[in-house]
Design an enzyme around this catalytic site. Structure first.
Site, PDB file in Angstrom:
ATOM      1  N   GLU A 154      39.138  41.775  26.267  1.00  0.00           N
ATOM      2  CA  GLU A 154      40.272  42.537  26.788  1.00  0.00           C
ATOM      3  C   GLU A 154      40.778  43.460  25.690  1.00  0.00           C
ATOM      4  O   GLU A 154      41.070  43.011  24.575  1.00  0.00           O
ATOM      5  CB  GLU A 154      41.392  41.613  27.264  1.00  0.00           C
ATOM      6  CG  GLU A 154      42.643  42.331  27.739  1.00  0.00           C
ATOM      7  CD  GLU A 154      42.372  43.361  28.839  1.00  0.00           C
ATOM      8  OE1 GLU A 154      42.963  44.459  28.782  1.00  0.00           O
ATOM      9  OE2 GLU A 154      41.557  43.059  29.738  1.00  0.00           O
TER      10      GLU A 154
ATOM     11  N   ALA B  29      41.176  40.499  31.581  1.00  0.00           N
ATOM     12  CA  ALA B  29      42.548  40.129  31.975  1.00  0.00           C
ATOM     13  C   ALA B  29      42.805  40.506  33.429  1.00  0.00           C
ATOM     14  O   ALA B  29      42.272  41.510  33.927  1.00  0.00           O
ATOM     15  CB  ALA B  29      43.553  40.837  31.049  1.00  0.00           C
TER      16      ALA B  29
ATOM     17  N   CYS C 119      38.615  49.364  41.588  1.00  0.00           N
ATOM     18  CA  CYS C 119      39.565  49.226  42.693  1.00  0.00           C
ATOM     19  C   CYS C 119      40.011  50.612  43.161  1.00  0.00           C
ATOM     20  O   CYS C 119      41.191  50.839  43.428  1.00  0.00           O
ATOM     21  CB  CYS C 119      40.753  48.375  42.294  1.00  0.00           C
ATOM     22  SG  CYS C 119      41.638  48.966  40.834  1.00  0.00           S
TER      23      CYS C 119
END
Length: 690
Positions: free
Chosen positions: A429, A407, A530
């Site tokens: 997910e 997702a 990230c």
């Protein structure tokens, strides 16, 4: 006067002749002249004089003076009723002119005392008609016409703006003369925008400029003073400041700059009696206050990067990253998409040479997420850093690919486009609330080779089995996307990073177990986050190198910084430098980490034991043995040895209760031997004769 505002010279001449005849006494019967008619006649005389002034060449005959006009007006007033048929129609036209000229200038409300029209507005009103001007004003107007001529007729109408100029001069005298800001004020007053401003607005602009200039001068003076003091910065004590009051951000910013300057040449610029830790501690406190972080993140950035790079990173996190879109090559080409969006008023460029599908959007007249092209699935809004894991994985057509955290579908749809809707993609997910966005993007972009599932990623090896390639964009602390989510500044701590790192290790082990090492085209796993924290990136990669039979390979990305091989006294595998790091202040994209693995075998037995871990920690070179010419990994040799030792232990292992029973039997035998006499023992040992 004609309809376009110009004066008919012929009509003006006829009016002048009629006025001259009336002055000579040939006007017929005498009549009573009303003030209204007198004003109309004066307007006629002025219009005739203006027409004559515009009609003559430069240096020609002079126009009618103010005395002549007054004489003509008086003579015409003696015979104002001589021709009622002609005068009635003329007086009606003149009444309209008089009404326009007698309109009240400026504002008519109670604010008229301090609200004044701009110079341009009053110039336009005064250029039309001056019905209440006295004789001196008429003389000045005629002389200005003589001097300027028909070339400067437009600027001659601005004579009425003199009052506003005088008021501006008075305001300048009241405010005082500033040598530094005088030139900027003159330039600003000459602009057309500020001419239409009210005096109070111009005062506000001047005051703002004066304050800004004073602040800059004070800052420059303080810096100059510090330099004159021998480049030694006196570090203020924290007790001297009032913590209850509102912090002065300008003072904090200046103190940050001074501390950074001292740290660049700490030996010569430091204050005697102050250590580097004192300066770093004060810098951490000031940066946390100025940028709104908690002390932990600021200290972590300073431990990871240099002071100058930390400042650049903090500044980059305060700015939003550019909007990027990815072209869906399943439906359209990038050139065609760019042409259609440009026609809709979107200003865009290619995101860079490293991507063939990305577009960078500068501005748009229409919402970029609601265009017909977006609804048709021609593109998707996706950050530039999210392109990198898919490019590193490089799936081939017909393969089985697993996306463990799919997702909202940006990476999954990119994988489908790279595979040209062939093969099979398992889009997993864990959070059910995010499945709707994943399914919607897959349907909108036309991805027909994807299967959506909802499992815990750690259980996927038992559910799916082996696939050719695996993409794991693991959940992380988000320290690389602070520009998008500012809550990370104050919500993350060391415990949060440790929890994320533990979950990432478990997910990466499961991802490698799902990958098939015997695949003809695959056997690759891409790990990305990230985050820019080392505990979530290089530490996880180093952990998996010791737990599974994998190696790091080149990701194929042409840019990005190398991964860390050492961090705060910890040494990582030398091949970790093949991973790639991306920073907001360097690459103008979200902070990201990408690493690509190649699975060597499908065995799940750990490739190291505790003894080897201790030995490796003491070795400065790391994993490799300098005496091996064939570059054999010590991990493989140690794995075989560990397996043999475990098998031997299993064969020789004796339960504890058996050992205890044996010990008791041996003890009883020992006691019997000690209590029995030597002779009896010999008799007992001799066998009986048959």
């Amino acid at each position: 006067t004609t309809t376009d505002g110009r004066t008919d010279d012929g009509a003006a001449a006829r009016d002048q002749d009629r006025c001259d005849d009336d002055a000579r006494g040939g006007g017929g019967r005498e009549g009573v002249v009303t003030p209204r008619t007198a004003r109309a006649n004066r307007v006629k005389a002025r219009s005739a004089a203006a027409a004559a002034g515009r009609g003559r060449p430069k240096g020609g005959q002079s126009t009618t003076t103010g005395k002549t006009r007054r004489a003509n007006a008086a003579s015409s007033s003696d015979d104002g009723r001589s021709s009622e048929d002609d005068g009635s129609s003329a007086s009606e036209d003149d009444d309209e002119v008089v009404e326009k000229s007698t309109k009240k200038k400026g504002f008519s409300d109670e604010n008229a005392k301090w609200l004044k029209p701009s110079a341009k507005t009053r110039a336009e009103e005064n250029s039309g008609s001056d019905d209440d001007d006295d004789d001196d004003d008429d003389d000045e107007g005629s002389s200005s016409d003589d001097d300027d001529g028909d070339d400067d007729d437009e600027f001659a109408a601005l004579d009425g703006a003199g009052d506003d100029d005088e008021e501006d001069e008075d305001e300048d005298e009241e405010e005082g003369s500033d040598d530094d800001s005088g030139s900027s004020d003159d330039d600003s007053e000459s602009s057309s925008e500020e001419e239409a401003m009210l005096p109070i607005e111009r005062k506000a602009l001047k005051e703002d400029a004066r304050r800004a200039k004073a602040q800059e001068d004070a800052r420059a003076e303080q810096l100059e003073t510090n330099i004159q003091e021998g480049d030694v910065y006196q570090l203020p004590d924290s007790d001297d400041e009032d913590d209850d009051g509102v912090p002065d951000l300008s003072a904090i910013q200046m103190r940050i700059q001074e501390i950074v300057r001292v740290l660049k040449d700490f030996k010569n610029r430091r204050e005697s009696g102050k250590s580097r830790a004192d300066y770093i501690g004060r810098l951490v406190s000031d940066l946390a206050t100025y940028y709104g972080y908690n002390s932990f993140l600021i200290q972590y950035f300073l431990d990871t990067f240099s002071v100058e790079e930390t400042m650049e990173l903090l500044e980059a996190n305060e700015q939003q990253r550019p909007v990027t879109i990815r072209t869906n090559t399943l439906k359209v080409r990038r050139r065609e998409l760019a042409e259609s969006l440009i026609n809709r008023g979107v200003n865009l460029d290619p995101v860079g040479k490293w991507s063939k599908v990305g577009l960078l959007v500068y501005d748009s007249r229409v919402p970029i997420g609601a265009t017909p092209e977006y609804m048709a699935g021609h593109y998707i809004l996706q950050s530039a850093s999210s392109f990198l894991p898919c490019m590193a994985l490089a799936p081939q057509e017909g393969e089985r690919v697993l996306d463990m955290a799919a997702a909202p579908g940006g990476k999954t749809t990119y994988l489908a486009a790279l595979m040209r809707n062939t093969g099979m993609i398992f889009a997993n997910e864990y959070q059910k609330k995010r499945l709707s966005s994943l399914v919607a993007n897959l349907q909108r972009l036309g991805c027909t080779n994807s299967t959506v599932c909802n499992y815990d990623g750690r259980a996927l090896p038992k559910v799916i089995g082996h696939v050719d390639r695996v993409l794991l964009d693991a959940p992380c602390s988000g320290t690389g996307v602070i520009a998008k989510d500012s809550s990370v500044k104050v919500s993350k701590s060391a415990e949060d990073i440790a929890k994320c790192a533990h979950l990432q290790k478990e997910l990466l082990v499961a991802a490698i177990d799902c990958c098939d090492a015997n695949s003809k085209t695959g056997g690759y796993v891409v790990y990305s986050t990230c985050s820019i924290a080392v505990e979530e990136n290089e530490a996880v990669v180093d952990y998996i190198l010791r737990k599974r039979d994998v190696k790091i390979v080149s990701s194929g990305l042409e840019f990005g910084r190398k991964g860390f091989t050492s961090y705060r006294g910890k040494n990582f595998h030398p091949s970790v430098e093949m991973a790639r790091r991306f920073y907001p202040h360097v690459h103008n994209m979200d902070g990201f980490f990408v690493c690509k693995f190649k699975k060597l075998s499908n065995r799940t037995v750990p490739t190291s034991n505790d003894a080897f871990d201790e030995a490796r920690a003491a070795m400065a070179s790391g994993y490799f043995d300098a005496g091996n010419d064939d570059d054999t990994r010590i991990d493989d040799v140690n794995a075989a040895t560990a397996t043999e030792q475990q098998e031997k232990k299993k064969r020789k292992r004796v339960p504890g209760y058996v050992k205890a029973a044996k010990a008791e039997v041996e003890a009883e035998l020992a006691t019997k031997k000690s209590s029995t006499p030597a002779g009896k023992s010999k008799k007992a040992k001799t066998p009986k004769k048959k």
